[in-house]
Design a protein around this motif. Structure first.
Motif, PDB file in Angstrom:
ATOM      1  N   GLU A 231       0.905  -1.275  -0.216  1.00 19.97           N
ATOM      2  CA  GLU A 231      -0.147  -0.084   0.171  1.00 19.97           C
ATOM      3  C   GLU A 231       0.744   1.744  -0.126  1.00 19.97           C
ATOM      4  O   GLU A 231       0.370   1.798  -0.436  1.00 19.97           O
ATOM      5  CB  GLU A 231      -1.197  -0.107   1.106  1.00 19.97           C
ATOM      6  N   ALA A 232       2.099   1.368   0.704  1.00 19.07           N
ATOM      7  CA  ALA A 232       2.679   1.970   0.737  1.00 19.07           C
ATOM      8  C   ALA A 232       3.454   2.627  -0.544  1.00 19.07           C
ATOM      9  O   ALA A 232       3.896   3.981  -0.546  1.00 19.07           O
ATOM     10  CB  ALA A 232       3.876   2.369   1.770  1.00 19.07           C
ATOM     11  N   LEU A 233       4.186   1.575  -1.357  1.00 22.14           N
ATOM     12  CA  LEU A 233       4.989   1.280  -2.095  1.00 22.14           C
ATOM     13  C   LEU A 233       4.365   2.225  -3.661  1.00 22.14           C
ATOM     14  O   LEU A 233       4.648   2.481  -4.892  1.00 22.14           O
ATOM     15  CB  LEU A 233       5.566   0.370  -2.405  1.00 22.14           C
ATOM     16  N   SER A 234       2.515   1.683  -3.560  1.00 21.00           N
ATOM     17  CA  SER A 234       1.933   2.205  -4.666  1.00 21.00           C
ATOM     18  C   SER A 234       1.391   3.965  -4.300  1.00 21.00           C
ATOM     19  O   SER A 234       0.516   4.339  -5.584  1.00 21.00           O
ATOM     20  CB  SER A 234       1.370   1.573  -4.403  1.00 21.00           C
ATOM     21  N   LEU A 235       1.568   4.492  -3.755  1.00 23.23           N
ATOM     22  CA  LEU A 235       1.808   6.166  -3.483  1.00 23.23           C
ATOM     23  C   LEU A 235       1.699   6.824  -4.474  1.00 23.23           C
ATOM     24  O   LEU A 235       2.814   6.615  -5.017  1.00 23.23           O
ATOM     25  CB  LEU A 235       1.983   5.866  -1.397  1.00 23.23           C
ATOM     26  N   ALA A 236       0.404   7.401  -4.992  1.00 24.09           N
ATOM     27  CA  ALA A 236       1.134   8.085  -6.173  1.00 24.09           C
ATOM     28  C   ALA A 236       0.545   9.718  -5.264  1.00 24.09           C
ATOM     29  O   ALA A 236       0.004   9.992  -4.295  1.00 24.09           O
ATOM     30  CB  ALA A 236       0.371   8.191  -6.883  1.00 24.09           C
ATOM     31  N   ALA A 237       1.335  10.611  -6.471  1.00 24.58           N
ATOM     32  CA  ALA A 237       0.398  12.365  -5.606  1.00 24.58           C
ATOM     33  C   ALA A 237      -0.926  12.366  -5.393  1.00 24.58           C
ATOM     34  O   ALA A 237      -0.573  13.056  -4.467  1.00 24.58           O
ATOM     35  CB  ALA A 237       0.768  12.830  -6.814  1.00 24.58           C
ATOM     36  N   ASP A 238      -1.562  11.986  -6.067  1.00 22.71           N
ATOM     37  CA  ASP A 238      -3.500  12.138  -6.000  1.00 22.71           C
ATOM     38  C   ASP A 238      -3.015  11.223  -4.679  1.00 22.71           C
ATOM     39  O   ASP A 238      -5.352  11.333  -4.365  1.00 22.71           O
ATOM     40  CB  ASP A 238      -4.179  11.390  -7.104  1.00 22.71           C
ATOM     41  N   GLN A 239      -3.249   9.959  -3.901  1.00 27.11           N
ATOM     42  CA  GLN A 239      -2.861   9.490  -2.343  1.00 27.11           C
ATOM     43  C   GLN A 239      -2.843  10.626  -2.305  1.00 27.11           C
ATOM     44  O   GLN A 239      -2.899   9.671  -0.904  1.00 27.11           O
ATOM     45  CB  GLN A 239      -2.817   8.548  -2.680  1.00 27.11           C
ATOM     46  N   ILE A 240      -2.263  11.814  -1.521  1.00 28.01           N
ATOM     47  CA  ILE A 240      -2.419  11.727  -0.287  1.00 28.01           C
ATOM     48  C   ILE A 240      -2.687  13.397  -0.422  1.00 28.01           C
ATOM     49  O   ILE A 240      -2.756  13.911  -1.457  1.00 28.01           O
ATOM     50  CB  ILE A 240      -0.169  12.305  -0.369  1.00 28.01           C
ATOM     51  N   ASP A 241      -3.410  13.588   1.037  1.00 26.75           N
ATOM     52  CA  ASP A 241      -3.791  14.816   1.039  1.00 26.75           C
ATOM     53  C   ASP A 241      -3.007  15.294   1.896  1.00 26.75           C
ATOM     54  O   ASP A 241      -3.490  15.440   2.995  1.00 26.75           O
ATOM     55  CB  ASP A 241      -5.377  14.243   1.132  1.00 26.75           C
TER      56      ASP A 241
ATOM     57  N   ARG B  52      -9.647   3.675   1.926  1.00 28.11           N
ATOM     58  CA  ARG B  52     -10.492   3.755   2.864  1.00 28.11           C
ATOM     59  C   ARG B  52      -9.146   4.827   3.490  1.00 28.11           C
ATOM     60  O   ARG B  52      -8.511   4.618   2.562  1.00 28.11           O
ATOM     61  CB  ARG B  52      -9.617   3.051   4.714  1.00 28.11           C
ATOM     62  N   GLU B  53      -9.722   6.243   4.374  1.00 32.37           N
ATOM     63  CA  GLU B  53      -8.131   6.878   4.531  1.00 32.37           C
ATOM     64  C   GLU B  53      -7.836   6.500   5.588  1.00 32.37           C
ATOM     65  O   GLU B  53      -8.204   6.642   6.503  1.00 32.37           O
ATOM     66  CB  GLU B  53      -9.237   8.496   4.569  1.00 32.37           C
ATOM     67  N   VAL B  54      -6.535   7.041   5.554  1.00 36.43           N
ATOM     68  CA  VAL B  54      -5.443   6.861   6.900  1.00 36.43           C
ATOM     69  C   VAL B  54      -4.827   8.040   7.446  1.00 36.43           C
ATOM     70  O   VAL B  54      -4.370   8.655   6.272  1.00 36.43           O
ATOM     71  CB  VAL B  54      -4.382   5.313   6.775  1.00 36.43           C
ATOM     72  N   PRO B  55      -4.749   8.296   8.529  1.00 31.23           N
ATOM     73  CA  PRO B  55      -4.765   9.574   8.775  1.00 31.23           C
ATOM     74  C   PRO B  55      -2.697   9.259   8.930  1.00 31.23           C
ATOM     75  O   PRO B  55      -2.632   8.522   9.395  1.00 31.23           O
ATOM     76  CB  PRO B  55      -4.812   9.896  10.225  1.00 31.23           C
ATOM     77  N   ILE B  56      -2.216  10.820   8.845  1.00 31.58           N
ATOM     78  CA  ILE B  56      -1.070  10.732   8.712  1.00 31.58           C
ATOM     79  C   ILE B  56      -0.577  12.133   9.540  1.00 31.58           C
ATOM     80  O   ILE B  56      -0.973  13.439   9.925  1.00 31.58           O
ATOM     81  CB  ILE B  56      -0.644  10.920   6.947  1.00 31.58           C
ATOM     82  N   SER B  57       0.839  12.485  10.396  1.00 29.74           N
ATOM     83  CA  SER B  57       1.099  13.186  11.099  1.00 29.74           C
ATOM     84  C   SER B  57       1.849  14.306  10.653  1.00 29.74           C
ATOM     85  O   SER B  57       2.192  14.221   9.426  1.00 29.74           O
ATOM     86  CB  SER B  57       2.102  12.847  12.593  1.00 29.74           C
ATOM     87  N   ARG B  58       1.673  15.552  10.830  1.00 23.70           N
ATOM     88  CA  ARG B  58       2.120  16.470   9.638  1.00 23.70           C
ATOM     89  C   ARG B  58       4.021  16.216   9.479  1.00 23.70           C
ATOM     90  O   ARG B  58       4.283  16.477   8.417  1.00 23.70           O
ATOM     91  CB  ARG B  58       1.793  17.732  10.529  1.00 23.70           C
TER      92      ARG B  58
END
Length: 348
Positions: free
Chosen positions: A194-204, A223-229
């Motif tokens: 899931e992490a290695l497939s991340l593209a720009a449009d998947q990160i808010d 699903r949406e997963v929260p991330i720290s700042r």
């Protein structure tokens, strides 16, 4: 001469047409490859993911390598063959055999690995039996392997995490990327794919969230997963660098040649790091377990954790929360009811 006719259907045979004892019914027989191809096509028609199909193919390939010339037709595979194969995996097979960088010296695969292969074989033979391709299912009475000493996957200790993060050289792109990936995994509990497939449009970056689409998620639910700042800031830096070098359409995690960074490549790099830091075990899934344990230790609740980890069953989430002796002592020291009594009533 009167015409003959059949009055009733059944096993009756005309007196003047006795069975020819020399004629034998010839059944259609399938080789292992032919039978497995039928199974794979059926699973592809069901929409099974390519990663799952690969798992079935790998399982069959390992089994075929062991079978060698023992049998040719799949109907000749017996329960004895399956049991002998399990014993071979337990006592003779070398872990990572053929991988010069990871090959072990202790014989015998882990119970977890053996049971993955056995589950796949059971699925395949159950299908072939139901479809009538084999007369009997040789795995029907073979249970999964038990191991009284089996432990759940442990997370990393705080000292191990500190050593891993301190080992990376931020001036080198590959190491800075690896460090960012480690921090992402421990911040979100994402699965490595899931992490290695991340593209720009998947990160808010504004809402501080990562979107995991259904086609990537294991349970096929987005699903949406929260991330720290702090981690979001590193992801923004990494994305800027990769887009600068490799174009706007690239994924977040790339290797130094502009190719997708793969889970296997990351595992190999962790294996080298493990040896250098003298850590007993180090693989991507341990960061997910570390996240789960620390999330609970820091005051998070298990129901929210279940949603973040994308577990259909909360019992699976419970297995992820493995605390070592030091964590148990810390939690007992913090929450002991008797210790609180002594603190409250100094005269006890």
């Amino acid at each position: 001469m009167g015409r003959k006719f059949i009055a009733e259907r059944g096993p009756k045979v005309s007196k003047d047409r006795q069975p020819n004892n020399d004629r034998k019914t010839r059944d259609v027989r399938y080789t292992l490859d032919e039978a497995v191809e039928i199974f794979i096509r059926a699973k592809e028609a069901e929409g099974i993911r390519s990663s799952t199909i690969k798992g079935y193919n790998d399982t069959v390939r390992y089994f075929k390598d062991w079978l060698s010339a023992k049998v040719h037709f799949i109907d000749d595979i017996s329960a004895t063959n399956i049991r002998e194969y399990i014993n071979y995996l337990r006592t003779e097979r070398l872990p990572y055999q053929g991988d010069t960088q990871r090959e072990g010296t202790t014989k015998g695969l882990s119970v977890y690995t053996i049971n993955i292969r056995l589950r796949n074989l059971r699925t395949i033979f159950r299908f072939l039996s139901t479809e009538g391709i084999i007369r009997a299912n040789p795995t029907s009475n073979i249970p999964l392997v038990k191991d009284d000493a089996h432990e759940e996957v442990q997370g990393l200790t705080d000292l191990e995490v500190d050593a891993i993060l301190a080992s990376y050289e931020d001036k080198l792109f590959a190491q800075w990327r690896d460090k960012t990936l480690v921090l992402l995994l421990m911040d979100t509990g994402l699965r490595i794919n899931e992490a290695l497939s991340l593209a720009a449009d998947q990160i808010d970056f504004k809402e501080l969230a990562i979107l995991v689409p259904s086609q990537i998620a294991k349970n096929r639910k987005h699903r949406e997963v929260p991330i720290s700042r702090e981690v979001a800031k590193r992801l923004r830096q990494l994305l800027d660098e990769t887009q600068q070098y490799f174009g706007d359409d690239c994924q977040l995690f790339m290797n130094a040649y502009g190719e997708d960074f793969t889970a296997d490549a990351f595992r190999r790099r962790l294996n080298r790091l493990k040896k250098r830091l003298d850590i007993p075990k180090l693989h991507p899934h341990m960061f997910r377990h570390t996240f789960a344990r620390n999330y609970i230790l820091n005051g998070g609740d298990i129901f929210t954790l279940q949603k973040i980890l994308d577990h259909a069953d909360i019992q699976t989430t419970r297995k992820y929360i493995q605390m070592d002796k030091e964590h148990l002592r810390q939690q007992h020291n913090k929450f002991s009811p008797v210790r609180r009594l002594f603190n409250k009533n100094k005269g006890l």
